[in-house]
Design a protein around this motif. Structure first.
Motif, short mmCIF file in Angstrom:
data_model
loop_
_atom_site.label_atom_id
_atom_site.label_comp_id
_atom_site.label_asym_id
_atom_site.label_seq_id
_atom_site.Cartn_x
_atom_site.Cartn_y
_atom_site.Cartn_z
N GLU A 1 -4.51 6.12 7.46
CA GLU A 1 -4.89 4.88 6.80
C GLU A 1 -3.76 3.86 6.88
N LEU B 24 0.85 -1.18 0.00
CA LEU B 24 0.00 0.00 0.00
C LEU B 24 0.89 1.23 0.00
N SER B 25 0.78 2.03 -1.03
CA SER B 25 1.53 3.28 -1.11
C SER B 25 0.54 4.40 -0.90
N SER B 26 0.72 5.16 0.18
CA SER B 26 -0.25 6.18 0.52
C SER B 26 0.38 7.30 1.31
N HIS B 27 -0.14 8.51 1.10
CA HIS B 27 0.26 9.64 1.92
C HIS B 27 -0.82 9.94 2.97
#
Length: 138
Positions: free
Chosen positions: A28, A21-24
């Motif tokens: 989350e 999961l790549s998220s800023h």
């Protein structure tokens, strides 16, 4: 949709699957991920579980005491101490929490809250400030 996404990620994890999961959206990531990698300028700068990464920084302490907590001002690992009317707030190096708890006990602790750093605080340690976070998101 967020609830469906969260349920699907948890279902896959329960099946023994790995999801990258790549998220800023750090809240989350904190909620869904077992292992976190912080990447800066295309390079891995920290990897580990949230517990493992939290040792890299400080926890926030708030407390009320019945006696003067003056000993805290000279304590190693205590930063940004603010005292007023029995109420105090400071940051403590996680490696020094036990020592600081002893000093607080001597000052007659009535209330105590120790808050570990959030993923956002860990992330900002590598990016410096909110502007750098926005820049990194581009």
């Amino acid at each position: 949709m967020e609830a469906v996404f969260t349920d699907e990620i948890r279902s896959l994890r329960n099946q023994g699957r790995t999801v990258l999961l790549s998220s800023h959206i750090l809240a989350e990531v904190e909620k869904l991920c077992d292992t976190v990698t912080i990447i800066r300028a295309g390079r891995d700068v920290e990897t580990g579980t949230l517990s493992q990464l939290r040792h890299l920084t400080r926890s926030a302490v708030t407390a009320t005491t019945t006696a003067d907590p003056a000993a805290l001002s000279a304590a190693e690992g205590v930063h940004n101490l603010s005292v007023g009317d029995g109420y105090l707030r400071f940051d403590v190096d996680n490696a020094r929490v036990n020592e600081v708890l002893l000093l607080l006990a001597e000052a007659g602790v009535e209330n105590l809250t120790i808050t570990p750093p959030s993923l956002e605080e860990l992330f900002l340690r590598h990016y410096g400030d909110a502007g750098a976070v926005e820049e990194a998101a581009k």
